[in-house]
Design a protein around this motif. Structure first.
Motif, PDB file in Angstrom:
ATOM      1  N   VAL A  77       2.041  13.234  -0.548  1.00  0.00           N
ATOM      2  CA  VAL A  77       1.698  12.717  -0.549  1.00  0.00           C
ATOM      3  C   VAL A  77       2.477  11.912  -1.811  1.00  0.00           C
ATOM      4  O   VAL A  77       2.863  10.516  -2.207  1.00  0.00           O
ATOM      5  N   GLY A  78       2.964  12.726  -2.541  1.00  0.00           N
ATOM      6  CA  GLY A  78       4.361  12.072  -3.779  1.00  0.00           C
ATOM      7  C   GLY A  78       5.521  11.429  -2.770  1.00  0.00           C
ATOM      8  O   GLY A  78       6.191  10.614  -2.888  1.00  0.00           O
ATOM      9  N   ALA A  79       5.815  12.233  -1.830  1.00  0.00           N
ATOM     10  CA  ALA A  79       7.388  11.170  -0.683  1.00  0.00           C
ATOM     11  C   ALA A  79       6.336   9.760   0.184  1.00  0.00           C
ATOM     12  O   ALA A  79       7.126   8.496  -0.129  1.00  0.00           O
ATOM     13  N   VAL A  80       5.185   9.530   0.078  1.00  0.00           N
ATOM     14  CA  VAL A  80       5.106   8.858   0.717  1.00  0.00           C
ATOM     15  C   VAL A  80       4.713   7.673  -0.274  1.00  0.00           C
ATOM     16  O   VAL A  80       4.695   6.658  -0.323  1.00  0.00           O
ATOM     17  N   VAL A  81       3.752   8.336  -2.402  1.00  0.00           N
ATOM     18  CA  VAL A  81       3.368   7.290  -2.844  1.00  0.00           C
ATOM     19  C   VAL A  81       5.333   6.281  -2.976  1.00  0.00           C
ATOM     20  O   VAL A  81       5.501   5.616  -3.605  1.00  0.00           O
ATOM     21  N   ALA A  82       6.235   7.466  -3.006  1.00  0.00           N
ATOM     22  CA  ALA A  82       7.397   7.127  -3.595  1.00  0.00           C
ATOM     23  C   ALA A  82       7.736   5.972  -2.479  1.00  0.00           C
ATOM     24  O   ALA A  82       8.450   5.552  -2.420  1.00  0.00           O
ATOM     25  N   ALA A  83       7.904   6.041  -1.470  1.00  0.00           N
ATOM     26  CA  ALA A  83       8.406   5.619  -0.288  1.00  0.00           C
ATOM     27  C   ALA A  83       7.620   3.311  -0.236  1.00  0.00           C
ATOM     28  O   ALA A  83       8.745   3.185  -0.352  1.00  0.00           O
ATOM     29  N   VAL A  84       6.022   3.902  -0.135  1.00  0.00           N
ATOM     30  CA  VAL A  84       5.670   2.619  -0.962  1.00  0.00           C
ATOM     31  C   VAL A  84       5.990   1.921  -1.650  1.00  0.00           C
ATOM     32  O   VAL A  84       6.114   0.822  -1.695  1.00  0.00           O
ATOM     33  N   GLY A  85       6.175   2.565  -3.198  1.00  0.00           N
ATOM     34  CA  GLY A  85       6.881   2.194  -4.916  1.00  0.00           C
ATOM     35  C   GLY A  85       8.246   1.185  -4.456  1.00  0.00           C
ATOM     36  O   GLY A  85       8.421   0.490  -4.555  1.00  0.00           O
ATOM     37  N   VAL A  86       9.229   2.136  -3.416  1.00  0.00           N
ATOM     38  CA  VAL A  86      10.739   1.883  -3.487  1.00  0.00           C
ATOM     39  C   VAL A  86      10.644   1.212  -1.744  1.00  0.00           C
ATOM     40  O   VAL A  86      10.846  -0.763  -2.903  1.00  0.00           O
ATOM     41  N   TRP A  87       9.134   0.065  -0.852  1.00  0.00           N
ATOM     42  CA  TRP A  87       9.530  -0.223  -0.711  1.00  0.00           C
ATOM     43  C   TRP A  87       8.364  -1.751  -1.178  1.00  0.00           C
ATOM     44  O   TRP A  87       9.038  -2.815  -1.507  1.00  0.00           O
ATOM     45  N   SER A  88       7.720  -1.629  -3.011  1.00  0.00           N
ATOM     46  CA  SER A  88       6.954  -2.693  -3.005  1.00  0.00           C
ATOM     47  C   SER A  88       8.411  -3.346  -3.972  1.00  0.00           C
ATOM     48  O   SER A  88       7.862  -4.822  -4.175  1.00  0.00           O
ATOM     49  N   LEU A  89       8.744  -2.577  -4.407  1.00  0.00           N
ATOM     50  CA  LEU A  89       9.704  -3.201  -5.313  1.00  0.00           C
ATOM     51  C   LEU A  89      11.469  -4.206  -4.631  1.00  0.00           C
ATOM     52  O   LEU A  89      11.493  -5.262  -5.066  1.00  0.00           O
ATOM     53  N   TRP A  90      11.469  -3.281  -3.567  1.00  0.00           N
ATOM     54  CA  TRP A  90      12.519  -4.084  -3.082  1.00  0.00           C
ATOM     55  C   TRP A  90      12.186  -5.338  -1.775  1.00  0.00           C
ATOM     56  O   TRP A  90      13.327  -5.824  -1.909  1.00  0.00           O
ATOM     57  N   SER A  91      11.153  -4.936  -0.888  1.00  0.00           N
ATOM     58  CA  SER A  91      11.376  -5.803  -0.437  1.00  0.00           C
ATOM     59  C   SER A  91       9.340  -7.166  -0.213  1.00  0.00           C
ATOM     60  O   SER A  91       9.147  -6.991   0.206  1.00  0.00           O
ATOM     61  N   GLY A  92       8.676  -5.954  -1.306  1.00  0.00           N
ATOM     62  CA  GLY A  92       6.977  -5.710  -0.939  1.00  0.00           C
ATOM     63  C   GLY A  92       6.779  -6.667  -2.080  1.00  0.00           C
ATOM     64  O   GLY A  92       7.639  -7.988  -2.778  1.00  0.00           O
ATOM     65  N   PRO A  93       5.636  -7.057  -2.551  1.00  0.00           N
ATOM     66  CA  PRO A  93       5.049  -7.750  -3.644  1.00  0.00           C
ATOM     67  C   PRO A  93       5.564  -7.531  -4.869  1.00  0.00           C
ATOM     68  O   PRO A  93       5.466  -8.095  -6.367  1.00  0.00           O
ATOM     69  N   MET A  94       6.228  -6.650  -5.525  1.00  0.00           N
ATOM     70  CA  MET A  94       6.498  -6.604  -6.886  1.00  0.00           C
ATOM     71  C   MET A  94       8.657  -6.665  -6.942  1.00  0.00           C
ATOM     72  O   MET A  94       9.321  -6.427  -8.107  1.00  0.00           O
ATOM     73  N   LYS A  95       8.985  -7.098  -5.263  1.00  0.00           N
ATOM     74  CA  LYS A  95      10.079  -7.578  -5.574  1.00  0.00           C
ATOM     75  C   LYS A  95      11.243  -8.960  -6.704  1.00  0.00           C
ATOM     76  O   LYS A  95      11.618  -8.403  -7.020  1.00  0.00           O
ATOM     77  N   GLU A  96      10.124  -9.501  -6.836  1.00  0.00           N
ATOM     78  CA  GLU A  96      10.120 -10.957  -8.099  1.00  0.00           C
ATOM     79  C   GLU A  96      10.818  -9.909  -8.704  1.00  0.00           C
ATOM     80  O   GLU A  96      11.027 -11.132  -9.900  1.00  0.00           O
ATOM     81  N   HIS A  97       9.744  -8.838  -9.083  1.00  0.00           N
ATOM     82  CA  HIS A  97      10.204  -8.154 -10.758  1.00  0.00           C
ATOM     83  C   HIS A  97      11.445  -7.585 -11.274  1.00  0.00           C
ATOM     84  O   HIS A  97      11.954  -7.292 -11.893  1.00  0.00           O
ATOM     85  N   LEU A  98      12.211  -7.641  -9.953  1.00  0.00           N
ATOM     86  CA  LEU A  98      13.102  -7.775 -10.052  1.00  0.00           C
ATOM     87  C   LEU A  98      15.027  -8.795 -10.166  1.00  0.00           C
ATOM     88  O   LEU A  98      15.907  -8.004 -10.896  1.00  0.00           O
ATOM     89  N   GLU A  99      14.280  -9.725 -10.801  1.00  0.00           N
ATOM     90  CA  GLU A  99      14.953 -10.663 -11.316  1.00  0.00           C
ATOM     91  C   GLU A  99      15.536 -10.160 -12.280  1.00  0.00           C
ATOM     92  O   GLU A  99      14.466  -9.970 -13.165  1.00  0.00           O
ATOM     93  N   TYR A 100      16.875 -10.970 -13.005  1.00  0.00           N
ATOM     94  CA  TYR A 100      17.611 -11.003 -14.139  1.00  0.00           C
ATOM     95  C   TYR A 100      16.650 -11.471 -14.821  1.00  0.00           C
ATOM     96  O   TYR A 100      16.482 -12.822 -14.921  1.00  0.00           O
ATOM     97  N   MET A 101      15.984 -11.384 -16.289  1.00  0.00           N
ATOM     98  CA  MET A 101      16.066 -12.497 -17.257  1.00  0.00           C
ATOM     99  C   MET A 101      16.692 -13.259 -18.091  1.00  0.00           C
ATOM    100  O   MET A 101      18.088 -12.653 -18.463  1.00  0.00           O
ATOM    101  N   ASP A 102      16.529 -14.729 -18.474  1.00  0.00           N
ATOM    102  CA  ASP A 102      16.874 -15.234 -19.000  1.00  0.00           C
ATOM    103  C   ASP A 102      17.448 -15.150 -20.248  1.00  0.00           C
ATOM    104  O   ASP A 102      16.395 -14.648 -20.597  1.00  0.00           O
ATOM    105  N   ASP A 103      17.918 -16.246 -20.882  1.00  0.00           N
ATOM    106  CA  ASP A 103      18.247 -16.037 -22.299  1.00  0.00           C
ATOM    107  C   ASP A 103      16.851 -16.414 -22.880  1.00  0.00           C
ATOM    108  O   ASP A 103      16.215 -16.052 -24.493  1.00  0.00           O
TER     109      ASP A 103
END
Length: 289
Positions: free
Chosen positions: A205-231
């Motif tokens: 279960v931990g491996a599946v959750v980790a994989a889903v988390g990586v996918w979500s950040l890398w190319s899924g719905p959370m991808k936009e949150h990896l952008e740098y914050m401007d001034d």
């Protein structure tokens, strides 16, 4: 008679701790601090016409938890006012938290005096170093409800009720996701160490959750949150200095990194005196992780 005396002791200790916790938090309050987010999030579920220009801001956090939805549904069904419901949940959360603390004390210690010392120490409110989190809050916060439930999950783990422990963490996740996630890692690691029959299912279960988390950040719905914050965004967060660990002073790192050292030294001291309880080693390794 012995059981009656113990029951009276527990009730008295829990009620005294609740009162002290409220006093040390500056008294009970409504509509303050983080409730500036939670109250509008609840109200928009009760009246869809409210806050039309703030939906994007509210949904940024609202989509990750069910607390506001559950409160809105409860208000709708019971017709209770939100202040009344918040007060009831605050009192209930305090009782759940301190009763779980008593239960842990009775597992770890041989004396009621030592248990009382643990519980009263937990009534001392303070800000956790370089965070926006206090150990106690003088108002209803879903984090405190989740923490109280997860403390009972620890009790369930010590008593060998693994399924109940996992279930309690799952319930807490509906109230405050990140608090429950922290306990999921802690108790999850402890279960993997202590119980072989749960080991591979939890690792899977931990491996599946980790994989889903990586996918979500890398190319899924959370991808936009990896952008740098401007001034402009950084200026908004100028007062939130605790959000950026690279800006922490050395003293903050020393204090925070001292916790695992204290846990380990305490555990070794108890072990050398043959005071370690069943499953305590697993819970210590879980805490270190």
């Amino acid at each position: 008679m012995h059981k009656t005396r113990q029951f009276v002791l527990v009730v008295g200790l829990v009620l005294a701790a609740c009162v002290l916790g409220i006093l040390n938090s500056g008294g009970y309050r409504y509509g303050v601090s983080d409730q500036a987010f939670y109250l509008p999030a609840i109200l928009q579920h009760l009246d869809a016409s409210l806050f039309p220009r703030d939906r994007a801001l509210l949904n940024a956090q609202d989509r990750f938890m069910l607390f506001d939805d559950l409160i809105a549904r409860t208000v709708h069904i019971t017709q209770l006012s939100i202040p009344s419901l918040f007060l009831m949940l605050f009192g209930l959360g305090s009782i759940v938290h301190f009763s779980a603390s008593v239960a842990l004390g009775r597992i770890w210690y041989r004396s009621w005096w030592t248990t009382a010392a643990l519980v009263f120490l937990l009534t001392l409110r303070h800000r956790i170093t370089r965070t926006g989190v206090n150990t106690l809050e003088g108002y209803l916060h879903p984090r405190m409800l989740a923490f109280a439930i997860c403390t009972w999950a620890l009790v369930a783990f010590f008593k060998g009720r693994t399924a109940a422990s996992i279930g309690l963490v799952a319930v807490a996740s509906t109230l405050h996701t990140t608090t429950a996630l922290w306990f999921a890692i802690w108790i999850g690691v402890a279960i993997v160490i202590a119980e072989r029959r749960w080991r591979w299912p939890l690792i899977g279960v931990g491996a599946v959750v980790a994989a889903v988390g990586v996918w979500s950040l890398w190319s899924g719905p959370m991808k936009e949150h990896l952008e740098y914050m401007d001034d402009s965004w950084l200026a908004v967060l100028n007062l939130k200095d605790y959000l950026f660990p690279t800006a922490w002073p050395v003293s903050a790192w020393l204090i925070n990194l001292a916790y695992p050292v204290i846990v380990w030294v305490g555990y070794r001291a108890r072990r050398s005196r043959s005071l370690v309880e069943s499953r305590e080693e697993a819970i210590v390794y879980g805490a270190l992780v």
